[in-house]
Design an enzyme around this catalytic site. Sequence first.
Site, mmCIF file in Angstrom:
data_model
loop_
_atom_site.group_PDB
_atom_site.id
_atom_site.type_symbol
_atom_site.label_atom_id
_atom_site.label_comp_id
_atom_site.label_asym_id
_atom_site.label_seq_id
_atom_site.Cartn_x
_atom_site.Cartn_y
_atom_site.Cartn_z
ATOM 1 N N ALA A 1 18.945 11.811 -61.164
ATOM 2 C CA ALA A 1 20.150 11.037 -60.870
ATOM 3 C C ALA A 1 21.023 11.808 -59.891
ATOM 4 C CB ALA A 1 20.929 10.757 -62.156
ATOM 5 N N ASP B 1 20.081 2.261 -70.438
ATOM 6 C CA ASP B 1 21.228 2.204 -71.350
ATOM 7 C C ASP B 1 21.456 3.552 -72.022
ATOM 8 O OD1 ASP B 1 21.382 -0.563 -70.768
ATOM 9 O OD2 ASP B 1 19.932 -1.000 -72.343
#
Length: 315
Positions: free
Chosen positions: A229, A255
Site C-alpha cells: 500500500a 475491509d
Amino acid sequence: MVTLGETMALMHSGTIGSLAHLPSVELAIGGAESNLAIGLSRLGVPTAWVGRVGDDPLGMRVVREIRGEGVEVHCAVDPQRPTGLMIKSRPTGATTRVDYYRSGSAASAIAPADLPEQLIERAELLHISGITPLLSASAHATVLTAVRRAVATGATVSLDVNHRSRLGSRDHLAELLGEILEHVDILIGGPEELALLAPEIDASAPSELLEALTRPGRQVVAKLGPDGAAALAEGRLHEAAGHVVDVVDTVGAGDAFVAGYLSAHLEGLGVPQQLERANACGALACTVPGDWEGAPRPHELAALLAGGSADPVSR
C-alpha cells in the site's frame, strides 16, 4: 467509530465448481461495513454499525452475528422488505464469483431517520463506503446526513471507495461521492477506484492519483494488493510492502486492511505504522475462508508483524 451500510446473508460453496452443479452451500453473513466493524472491534476499537434487515431468519442471523462480535448494533427491522442475499462461489481454483440479490432489500430503504440520535455525535470517526450511496436515493441521503452530522461535531470522516459495478457505473458513483468528497479526511481505495474520482489520472500511476486527490489535512491511501500500500499525508509519500501468505479467500481482505489502518489512526500512530498494520490485517484475512472470519485479533496481528507464521494459531 460508527459505520452504516448493508449486511446480507451469504451463501457460499465449500468446494470448487459451478453452482449449477454443486450439491450444497453453506450459510454465513457479509457486508463491507460490518466486515470493517468486526475487524475494528477485534482490535479493541468500540464500534457501532447502523443497518436494516428484513423481518426474517436471515435478518436475525445478521444481527446476531455482528452483535456476537462485540459491535454495537443499531438495526431497524423492516416487515415489508427482505434481508439482502449474496452468493459466493469459486468456479475454478483461481476465480471467485459473487452474485447479489439485494434489489428492493430492507437495507436499500435505509433513511436518515434510521440514524440514532447522538450516535454520530459521540464518535471520533465516521466511516462510509461507496457501496451505500448506490443502493437507493434514500441510502444516498442517509450517507449525506451522516457525513454532515460528523462534520458538525468535528469527527473524522473516512471513505473506502469500494466500487461495486453491479450497483452502478463509475461515473454515477463519482457523481454521488462528489457531494461528500470535500469532507473526507481519510480516502482509501484501489488504484482503479481512486481513478474514478480523478479521471484525468491513469490508474497505473498510484503516486499521481494520491497527489491529485490530496487536500490539506487529508490522508489518501492506495490499496495495492500483494504489492502492499501507499499513502500521501502532509505532503509525504509513504509506502509499505505486502506480506507473502497462502491465500485461501481474498474477499473481505480490503475491509480488514481498512480496519487495520483506521485502528492505528485512532491510536494516534503515524502513517507508516498505519500502513504496516493495514497490510498485515489484509494479509491475515486472506488466509481464512469467509468475508470477516479472518480479521485478526491483536495477538495474531502481533505474531505476523514479529515475523511469525501467517497463520499464528497453533493446532
